[in-house]
Motif scaffolding. Sequence first.
Motif, short mmCIF file in Angstrom:
data_model
loop_
_atom_site.label_atom_id
_atom_site.label_comp_id
_atom_site.label_asym_id
_atom_site.label_seq_id
_atom_site.Cartn_x
_atom_site.Cartn_y
_atom_site.Cartn_z
N PRO A 35 83.04 -19.33 -44.12
CA PRO A 35 82.20 -19.36 -45.31
C PRO A 35 80.76 -19.07 -44.87
N ILE A 36 80.29 -17.88 -45.14
CA ILE A 36 79.02 -17.39 -44.61
C ILE A 36 77.87 -18.34 -44.86
N ALA A 37 77.77 -18.91 -46.06
CA ALA A 37 76.65 -19.80 -46.39
C ALA A 37 76.59 -21.01 -45.46
N GLU A 38 77.74 -21.43 -44.95
CA GLU A 38 77.77 -22.61 -44.09
C GLU A 38 77.26 -22.35 -42.68
N LEU A 39 77.05 -21.09 -42.33
CA LEU A 39 76.44 -20.80 -41.03
C LEU A 39 75.06 -21.44 -40.92
N ALA A 40 74.45 -21.73 -42.06
CA ALA A 40 73.13 -22.38 -42.08
C ALA A 40 73.20 -23.81 -41.54
N LEU A 41 74.39 -24.36 -41.40
CA LEU A 41 74.54 -25.70 -40.82
C LEU A 41 74.35 -25.70 -39.31
N LEU A 42 74.37 -24.52 -38.71
CA LEU A 42 74.21 -24.41 -37.26
C LEU A 42 72.73 -24.34 -36.91
N ASP A 43 72.37 -24.93 -35.78
CA ASP A 43 71.00 -24.77 -35.30
C ASP A 43 70.86 -23.36 -34.73
N GLY A 44 69.67 -23.00 -34.34
CA GLY A 44 69.39 -21.63 -33.89
C GLY A 44 70.28 -21.16 -32.75
N ASP A 45 70.43 -21.98 -31.71
CA ASP A 45 71.27 -21.58 -30.58
C ASP A 45 72.73 -21.43 -30.99
N ASN A 46 73.24 -22.40 -31.75
CA ASN A 46 74.65 -22.32 -32.14
C ASN A 46 74.90 -21.19 -33.13
N TYR A 47 73.91 -20.84 -33.93
CA TYR A 47 74.03 -19.66 -34.78
C TYR A 47 74.18 -18.41 -33.91
N GLN A 48 73.40 -18.33 -32.85
CA GLN A 48 73.51 -17.20 -31.93
C GLN A 48 74.88 -17.17 -31.25
N HIS A 49 75.38 -18.37 -30.90
CA HIS A 49 76.73 -18.44 -30.32
C HIS A 49 77.77 -17.92 -31.32
N ALA A 50 77.61 -18.28 -32.60
CA ALA A 50 78.53 -17.81 -33.63
C ALA A 50 78.48 -16.28 -33.75
N LEU A 51 77.27 -15.73 -33.74
CA LEU A 51 77.13 -14.27 -33.80
C LEU A 51 77.77 -13.61 -32.58
N ASN A 52 77.64 -14.23 -31.43
CA ASN A 52 78.27 -13.69 -30.22
C ASN A 52 79.80 -13.65 -30.35
N VAL A 53 80.37 -14.70 -30.92
CA VAL A 53 81.82 -14.74 -31.10
C VAL A 53 82.25 -13.67 -32.09
N ILE A 54 81.50 -13.51 -33.17
CA ILE A 54 81.81 -12.48 -34.15
C ILE A 54 81.70 -11.10 -33.52
N THR A 55 80.66 -10.88 -32.72
CA THR A 55 80.47 -9.60 -32.03
C THR A 55 81.60 -9.35 -31.03
N LEU A 56 82.00 -10.39 -30.33
CA LEU A 56 83.10 -10.29 -29.37
C LEU A 56 84.35 -9.76 -30.08
N ARG A 57 84.63 -10.32 -31.25
CA ARG A 57 85.81 -9.89 -32.01
C ARG A 57 85.64 -8.46 -32.51
N TYR A 58 84.44 -8.13 -32.95
CA TYR A 58 84.14 -6.77 -33.40
C TYR A 58 84.42 -5.77 -32.28
N GLN A 59 84.16 -6.18 -31.04
CA GLN A 59 84.38 -5.31 -29.89
C GLN A 59 85.86 -5.26 -29.47
N GLY A 60 86.71 -5.94 -30.22
CA GLY A 60 88.14 -5.88 -29.95
C GLY A 60 88.64 -6.91 -28.95
N LYS A 61 87.82 -7.89 -28.62
CA LYS A 61 88.22 -8.93 -27.67
C LYS A 61 88.47 -10.22 -28.43
N GLU A 62 89.51 -10.90 -28.07
CA GLU A 62 89.83 -12.16 -28.72
C GLU A 62 89.13 -13.31 -28.01
N PRO A 63 88.60 -14.26 -28.77
CA PRO A 63 87.78 -15.31 -28.16
C PRO A 63 88.53 -16.18 -27.16
#
Length: 100
Positions: free
Chosen positions: A43-71
């Motif tokens: 749920p995209i709106a709930e990403l706001a519950l993450l602090d700045g670093d953890n938001y970046q970690h979430a984006l990294n995981v999403i990017t990882l998947r976009y690149q075809g790698k499973e977390p």
Amino acid sequence: MNTFSPKQSVETLLTVANGYSGASAIAAQVLLSAWNSSDFAVPIAELALLDGDNYQHALNVITLRYQGKEPHSVIAHGEQKFRALSVEWSHLETQRKGAV
């Protein structure tokens, strides 16, 4: 600038998801959706519950998947850890239309 490795991001979000904070559910949803988007969604709106670093970690995981790698593939015992996470957070599974 984000300097977190994919492994560090997955491990950090696993720690958050396995904790007892207001961000635990969204951390779990990011990981589980990247692992099995047929059953879990972010749920995209709930990403706001993450602090700045953890938001970046979430984006990294999403990017990882976009690149075809499973977390789960970037950490030790990943399949086992993600299966356990999916059991712990099974109540967050998405309901499909027309499901019996």
